[in-house]
Design a protein around this motif. Structure first.
Motif, PDB file in Angstrom:
ATOM      1  N   ARG A 136      19.685 -34.630  -9.304  1.00 33.97           N
ATOM      2  CA  ARG A 136      20.207 -35.993  -9.496  1.00 33.97           C
ATOM      3  C   ARG A 136      19.974 -36.828  -8.233  1.00 33.97           C
ATOM      4  N   GLY A 137      20.231 -36.203  -7.061  1.00 34.94           N
ATOM      5  CA  GLY A 137      20.009 -36.950  -5.820  1.00 34.94           C
ATOM      6  C   GLY A 137      18.572 -37.381  -5.671  1.00 34.94           C
ATOM      7  N   ILE A 138      17.623 -36.436  -5.938  1.00 33.54           N
ATOM      8  CA  ILE A 138      16.204 -36.787  -5.833  1.00 33.54           C
ATOM      9  C   ILE A 138      15.865 -37.869  -6.858  1.00 33.54           C
ATOM     10  N   GLY A 139      16.359 -37.670  -8.100  1.00 35.30           N
ATOM     11  CA  GLY A 139      16.022 -38.610  -9.170  1.00 35.30           C
ATOM     12  C   GLY A 139      16.493 -40.013  -8.882  1.00 35.30           C
ATOM     13  N   HIS A 140      17.748 -40.153  -8.414  1.00 34.40           N
ATOM     14  CA  HIS A 140      18.249 -41.498  -8.145  1.00 34.40           C
ATOM     15  C   HIS A 140      17.509 -42.126  -6.970  1.00 34.40           C
ATOM     16  N   GLU A 141      17.101 -41.295  -6.018  1.00 37.80           N
ATOM     17  CA  GLU A 141      16.299 -41.828  -4.917  1.00 37.80           C
ATOM     18  C   GLU A 141      14.971 -42.363  -5.445  1.00 37.80           C
ATOM     19  N   LEU A 142      14.353 -41.619  -6.381  1.00 38.31           N
ATOM     20  CA  LEU A 142      13.092 -42.076  -6.965  1.00 38.31           C
ATOM     21  C   LEU A 142      13.279 -43.366  -7.748  1.00 38.31           C
ATOM     22  N   LEU A 143      14.361 -43.432  -8.530  1.00 35.67           N
ATOM     23  CA  LEU A 143      14.602 -44.632  -9.349  1.00 35.67           C
ATOM     24  C   LEU A 143      14.885 -45.847  -8.474  1.00 35.67           C
ATOM     25  N   GLU A 144      15.608 -45.634  -7.370  1.00 34.01           N
ATOM     26  CA  GLU A 144      15.912 -46.764  -6.506  1.00 34.01           C
ATOM     27  C   GLU A 144      14.639 -47.398  -5.953  1.00 34.01           C
ATOM     28  N   HIS A 145      13.604 -46.611  -5.813  1.00 34.01           N
ATOM     29  CA  HIS A 145      12.340 -47.140  -5.307  1.00 34.01           C
ATOM     30  C   HIS A 145      11.349 -47.434  -6.424  1.00 34.01           C
ATOM     31  N   ASP A 146      11.865 -47.574  -7.643  1.00 36.93           N
ATOM     32  CA  ASP A 146      11.045 -47.990  -8.795  1.00 36.93           C
ATOM     33  C   ASP A 146       9.833 -47.082  -8.982  1.00 36.93           C
ATOM     34  N   MET A 147      10.069 -45.770  -8.907  1.00 32.62           N
ATOM     35  CA  MET A 147       8.942 -44.850  -8.965  1.00 32.62           C
ATOM     36  C   MET A 147       8.567 -44.448 -10.380  1.00 32.62           C
ATOM     37  N   LEU A 148       9.267 -45.005 -11.381  1.00 30.30           N
ATOM     38  CA  LEU A 148       8.792 -44.798 -12.753  1.00 30.30           C
ATOM     39  C   LEU A 148       7.478 -45.552 -12.969  1.00 30.30           C
ATOM     40  N   ARG A 149       7.380 -46.701 -12.299  1.00 29.47           N
ATOM     41  CA  ARG A 149       6.142 -47.472 -12.437  1.00 29.47           C
ATOM     42  C   ARG A 149       5.103 -47.066 -11.389  1.00 29.47           C
ATOM     43  N   THR A 150       5.561 -46.627 -10.243  1.00 29.36           N
ATOM     44  CA  THR A 150       4.625 -46.174  -9.200  1.00 29.36           C
ATOM     45  C   THR A 150       5.033 -44.793  -8.749  1.00 29.36           C
ATOM     46  N   PRO A 151       4.796 -43.786  -9.590  1.00 26.12           N
ATOM     47  CA  PRO A 151       5.311 -42.444  -9.304  1.00 26.12           C
ATOM     48  C   PRO A 151       4.782 -41.840  -8.028  1.00 26.12           C
ATOM     49  N   GLU A 152       3.570 -42.183  -7.608  1.00 22.99           N
ATOM     50  CA  GLU A 152       3.008 -41.526  -6.437  1.00 22.99           C
ATOM     51  C   GLU A 152       3.789 -41.862  -5.170  1.00 22.99           C
ATOM     52  N   LYS A 153       4.592 -42.935  -5.231  1.00 21.07           N
ATOM     53  CA  LYS A 153       5.424 -43.251  -4.081  1.00 21.07           C
ATOM     54  C   LYS A 153       6.479 -42.184  -3.837  1.00 21.07           C
ATOM     55  N   GLY A 154       6.805 -41.439  -4.875  1.00 16.16           N
ATOM     56  CA  GLY A 154       7.819 -40.394  -4.737  1.00 16.16           C
ATOM     57  C   GLY A 154       7.269 -39.047  -4.320  1.00 16.16           C
ATOM     58  N   ARG A 155       5.939 -38.960  -4.117  1.00 14.88           N
ATOM     59  CA  ARG A 155       5.367 -37.634  -3.832  1.00 14.88           C
ATOM     60  C   ARG A 155       5.906 -37.063  -2.526  1.00 14.88           C
ATOM     61  N   ASP A 156       6.008 -37.915  -1.482  1.00 15.29           N
ATOM     62  CA  ASP A 156       6.505 -37.385  -0.206  1.00 15.29           C
ATOM     63  C   ASP A 156       7.889 -36.773  -0.365  1.00 15.29           C
ATOM     64  N   LEU A 157       8.743 -37.438  -1.161  1.00 12.41           N
ATOM     65  CA  LEU A 157      10.119 -36.939  -1.328  1.00 12.41           C
ATOM     66  C   LEU A 157      10.146 -35.583  -2.008  1.00 12.41           C
ATOM     67  N   ILE A 158       9.416 -35.451  -3.150  1.00 12.31           N
ATOM     68  CA  ILE A 158       9.522 -34.177  -3.873  1.00 12.31           C
ATOM     69  C   ILE A 158       8.773 -33.068  -3.149  1.00 12.31           C
ATOM     70  N   GLU A 159       7.698 -33.433  -2.425  1.00 16.63           N
ATOM     71  CA  GLU A 159       7.028 -32.393  -1.639  1.00 16.63           C
ATOM     72  C   GLU A 159       7.931 -31.934  -0.502  1.00 16.63           C
ATOM     73  N   ARG A 160       8.668 -32.872   0.086  1.00 16.81           N
ATOM     74  CA  ARG A 160       9.588 -32.498   1.160  1.00 16.81           C
ATOM     75  C   ARG A 160      10.717 -31.618   0.634  1.00 16.81           C
ATOM     76  N   MET A 161      11.229 -31.931  -0.552  1.00 15.63           N
ATOM     77  CA  MET A 161      12.297 -31.112  -1.139  1.00 15.63           C
ATOM     78  C   MET A 161      11.769 -29.734  -1.485  1.00 15.63           C
ATOM     79  N   ARG A 162      10.492 -29.667  -1.953  1.00 12.99           N
ATOM     80  CA  ARG A 162       9.933 -28.355  -2.261  1.00 12.99           C
ATOM     81  C   ARG A 162       9.746 -27.543  -0.981  1.00 12.99           C
ATOM     82  N   ALA A 163       9.419 -28.209   0.117  1.00 13.75           N
ATOM     83  CA  ALA A 163       9.287 -27.495   1.380  1.00 13.75           C
ATOM     84  C   ALA A 163      10.636 -27.010   1.881  1.00 13.75           C
ATOM     85  N   ILE A 164      11.702 -27.826   1.621  1.00 13.24           N
ATOM     86  CA  ILE A 164      13.054 -27.408   2.022  1.00 13.24           C
ATOM     87  C   ILE A 164      13.491 -26.192   1.227  1.00 13.24           C
ATOM     88  N   ASP A 165      13.120 -26.158  -0.065  1.00 12.31           N
ATOM     89  CA  ASP A 165      13.538 -25.049  -0.925  1.00 12.31           C
ATOM     90  C   ASP A 165      12.288 -24.365  -1.477  1.00 12.31           C
TER      91      ASP A 165
END
Length: 929
Positions: free
Chosen positions: A69-98
């Motif tokens: 939910r935290g990742i998702g709301h962060e993505l939505l706040e940055h309008d990444m449904l229309r520009t999903p590649e903007k969220g790549r750094d976030l999800i790659e960073r979360m995957r590196a954390i876990d």
């Protein structure tokens, strides 16, 4: 022909036969008893493993629901449904954390995946609704609005079998706008209990309600791909499903035929209803028989030699049994202590609490005089003492930090293995200096258990004895279980701390956010004894040109440089720098007057004019700064932020770049200013009146209470409705006497209603600012203590938005109101952004569904679904449901069929003055008679 035996032999033979019969009977009893004990021990072990599986499953899924939910709301706040590649750094960073997670993804409600970690941009992504393996869980996630687990499947993109997790992301109306998805890798051995050491031939499983296996551990190591297809690619046998369907208890044990696992098994099972799973720990029935036969071996040998030593063997058997019972008691005591420890430490997210409980449990289980916990400092490559008990202070001073090399604790942590030293003086693994320190305080034997969770090492548990100590298998198993429990709790605490940090900081710049600004305002102002302070609102000039010309990635890089540049320019000033969003920054500077604030703003502008080097490009930006002063321009952070915003736009308009708030330049309507002054007079002179709108019980159609709606009998403009003046009261401290006046008026009217025989309670609306005023609860208590109204005669309603402005303070005030016997209801539910996890901790009695959903529910399917879901949700939380805006009989009938408790609206009655209300009630009572 032999001579017959003398008759004197008969007594001996009789005694012999008697002994044979006695030993056969004892042997028969031993067979039965050993079987019962074998099964009882197996069931106890399986129940423990099953409970650990259930606990870890719930903890893991709850943690990842928060993360997704935290990742998702962060993505939505940055309008990444229309520009999903903007969220790549976030999800790659979360995957590196876990790294234990195979991948994270974002999908639209139509099932189309927009983004998957580890998959390069431009690669074709599947639609989850078009795959049989993913369709059901995706649809269920959209329907239930909560985390759902999909059945395992082979994900072609990642080339591995995964367990999918789906979390819907909802908009303000509660409708899903996207779905965050993640996948556990089945084959990597990192999920749930996969790292636990299970007894031989024992397995743990999770079975889905649809008959597919969710999880099996351990998996056979041979023919891995074929095994995964056989285990997870098809449902379990119909016979197993029929057996499970016939179970009535949510948990228990039974013997079950499992064709896919080789026949009959002893099974301990437990239901995880919220995720549609059934957890189980299984062991083959043949293993129980083998264990039983193994236990029978000694009684069988004893029976074979009973003529030579029947009594001796019998006594030896009893002694062995007593030892076995003592071992079982010891193991059960250990399991009980570990379970209690797990319950205690998982109830807290504070590291000190976790370590304190761990030390207490270790000291109690080991009976060792010396126990300690060391935590790994990755930055310095050493172990640091975090908690201890029983050690000499001088020794602790010498052992605050332990190197990884040349220490038993360091070797255990490095190798992720339990380490035992039978004699420190002879252990060459320990550096001579450490050996001397241990010998100097008389310590001789010890062991270290590494704290490891999902291959991540946190430190080590140390148990030390002054004398030589031989560790039993039970002790080693117990210490390992304690270490696993503590490591899981530490991992959970650190995850929670990470989420708490993200909630209070901007994800791009890492600066504090708006929440921190408002939360720390009073404390920072208090540091300077309420001397003048300044709140500056800074907006970058021409920042849009940077984004449009060079791209948003350059703009984002520039934004990350703003905070350090401002902090350098601030120097030693007691200042808080926050990013509010976009290119807006707020600076709270304590202890400065107007002139000092202007000079500081000029220094900040000059600092920002210095070029920034972004990817080798020199960029120069300007800034417009608005300044508001405390307490001259406002007493709260909200007031000052509004004033600074006005000043900032004034600075942009006049081109000065810096402007101090000036009320004469504020575009606030003069007529409303006049009305605000008149409102204060109206409160003092009793011009406020109340109209009451009845609420009815939908089942019995009886009146259950009244909502008090304020009106202003203005001497010039006549009767004014709340929309024309309530916001004026809420803008400043006027709201507090305003609300107290309404309370006093309602109490007086309640007395008149009671005199006419109407005892129904009156509900008063509260403002968000009322929840920040402790004097309101004091005034309510004085009113009740004076006997002006009975406890429960006056209730309160407030909106979700009011609740969420300052959750902690709101919760404290509401608890005090509830303690005084007054009910509390959430008004206009569904229009705010309240957290269900937060609402359930409040002393609420009812939810009021906002009229915007009720008005159209008869003709609008979506509104009807929202209303029905809200009713079910409220009832599940133990709350009553009140529907507002019931304008016709069809709506009332629909609400009644959905199980709604109460309703109010023009179909029942318009808001009425008190005299008209009494007349309406009298007429209603006459009609009922």
């Amino acid at each position: 022909m032999s001579a017959p035996a003398p008759s004197s032999h008969k007594p001996v033979r009789g005694l012999f036969y008697l002994l044979i019969g006695f030993f056969v009977a004892v042997y028969g009893l031993a067979i039965a008893r050993l079987w019962v004990e074998t099964r009882r021990d197996a069931e106890a072990n399986l129940r423990y493993l099953d409970s650990m599986l259930v606990q870890n499953t719930r903890a893991t899924l709850r943690n990842y629901e928060l993360i997704l939910r935290g990742i998702g709301h962060e993505l939505l706040e940055h309008d990444m449904l229309r520009t999903p590649e903007k969220g790549r750094d976030l999800i790659e960073r979360m995957r590196a954390i876990d790294p234990g997670m195979a991948g994270f993804g974002l999908a639209r409600p139509d099932g189309q995946l927009l983004l998957i970690s580890g998959i390069p941009a431009g690669a074709p992504l599947p639609n989850l609704l078009r795959q049989a393996e993913t369709r059901d869980s995706f649809l269920k996630c959209l329907h239930t609005r909560k985390l759902e687990i999909g059945r395992p499947y082979f994900m072609q993109l990642l080339k591995q079998w995964v367990i999918p997790l789906r979390v819907p992301l909802l908009d303000a109306r509660g409708e899903p706008v996207a779905v965050m998805t993640a996948g556990y890798p089945i084959a990597s051995g990192n999920t749930l209990l996969a790292s636990a050491s299970l007894p031989q031939h024992t397995a743990t499983v999770l079975l889905r309600d649809d008959g597919y296996l969710q999880y099996v551990h351990p998996l056979p190591v041979n023919q891995r791909d074929a095994t995964l297809r056989d285990y997870f690619g098809r449902k379990v046998s119909p016979a197993v499903l029929r057996t499970l369907a016939g179970l009535h208890a949510p948990s228990g044990t039974l013997i079950m035929d499992l064709p896919d696992h080789g026949g009959r098994h002893l099974v301990a099972y437990d239901r995880i209803a919220e995720y549609g799973l059934r957890a189980g720990a299984i062991v083959p029935f043949s293993t129980l028989v083998d264990e039983w036969l193994r236990r029978l071996l000694m009684p069988t040998l004893l029976l074979a030699v009973f003529l030579a030593g029947a009594i001796l063997v019998y006594r030896r058997t009893l002694r062995r049994q007593r030892d076995a019972d003592a071992t079982l008691v010891e193991r059960n005591d250990s399991l009980r202590a570990i379970n209690q420890l797990s319950n205690r430490i998982h109830a807290s997210l504070e590291l000190d609490d976790i370590l304190r409980e761990a030390i207490s449990a270790l000291a109690g289980l080991s009976h060792a005089p010396h126990v300690a916990v060391y935590l790994l400092n990755h930055d310095h490559g050493q172990l640091e003492l975090a908690a201890s008990s029983g050690f000499n202070p001088d020794f602790l001073a010498l052992s605050q930090r332990i190197p990884l090399a040349g220490s038993l604790c360091g070797e255990a942590v490095t190798r992720k293995q339990l380490m035992i030293s039978e004699d420190f003086r002879e252990d060459v693994r320990i550096q001579p200096v450490l050996r001397e320190n241990l010998a100097s305080v008389g310590l001789r034997t010890g062991l270290v258990v590494p704290l490891v969770y999902r291959e991540q090492v946190f430190g080590g548990l140390n148990v030390v004895y002054a004398e030589r100590h031989a560790f039993s298998d039970i002790e080693l198993d117990t210490f390992s279980a304690v270490a696993h429990t503590v490591a899981l709790a530490i991992a959970n605490a650190r995850h929670a701390n990470t989420l708490a940090y993200q909630a209070r900081h901007d994800s791009l710049t890492r600066l504090p956010n708006r929440t921190v600004l408002h939360g720390e305002f009073a404390e920072r102002i208090g540091r300077v004894d309420n001397r003048p302070s300044a709140l500056m609102l800074l907006d970058l000039d021409r920042f849009k040109d940077v984004n449009d010309t060079l791209g948003h990635h350059v703009g984002d890089h520039l934004l990350t440089c703003i905070g350090p540049r401002l902090e350098t320019a601030l120097g030693d000033s007691d200042a808080l720098v926050c990013r509010l969003g976009g290119d807006e920054f707020a600076l709270l500077v304590a202890g400065v007057d107007s002139d000092e604030a202007v000079r500081l703003a000029q220094r900040l502008k000059a600092a920002l004019r210095e070029p920034f080097s972004i990817q080798g490009i020199p960029l120069q930006v300007g800034a417009s700064i608005g300044i508001a002063l405390y307490p001259e321009h406002g007493d709260t952070s909200h007031d000052l932020l509004r004033a600074a915003d006005v000043a900032m736009y004034q600075a942009k308009q006049n081109g000065a770049g810096i402007d101090v708030y000036d009320r004469s330049q504020d575009t606030y309507n003069p007529e409303r200013l006049k009305l605000a002054v008149e409102l204060a007079h109206a409160v003092e002179c009793g011009e406020l009146v109340l109209h009451y709108q009845p609420k009815i019980d939908l089942a019995s159609r009886r009146v259950t209470g009244f909502e008090a709606l304020v009106r202003w009998q203005h001497p010039r403009r006549g009767l004014l409705l709340p929309g024309e003046f309530v916001d004026l009261a809420e803008m400043n401290e006027m709201i507090h006497p305003f609300t107290r006046a309404i309370l006093d008026r309602a109490v007086a009217d309640k007395g008149r209603l009671a005199a006419h025989g109407y005892a129904q309670p009156i509900a008063i609306n509260l403002s968000a600012r009322n929840l920040l005023d402790e004097r309101f609860a004091v005034h309510l208590k004085h009113t009740l203590d004076a006997g002006l109204a009975a406890a429960g005669a006056i209730g309160f309603e407030l909106t979700e938005t009011a609740l969420m402005q300052d959750p902690e303070t709101s919760a404290a005030v509401l608890r005090e109101i509830a303690r005084l016997g007054s009910s509390v209801a959430v008004d206009d539910y569904g229009t705010g952004y309240s957290s269900l996890a937060y609402l359930r901790r409040l002393p609420l009695s009812a939810l009021k569904i906002d009229r915007t959903f009720v008005l159209g529910m008869v003709d609008n399917v979506q509104d009807a679904i929202i209303v029905r879901s809200t009713i079910a949700l409220a009832h599940n939380l133990g709350l009553a449901v009140i529907a507002e805006g019931v304008e016709n009989a069809a709506t009332a009938d629909a609400l009644r069929s959905m199980g709604c408790d109460q309703a109010q609206g023009y179909h029942i009655s318009r808001p009425l003055p008190l005299d008209d209300l009494i007349a309406w009630l009298d007429a209603d009572a006459l009609a009922a008679a």
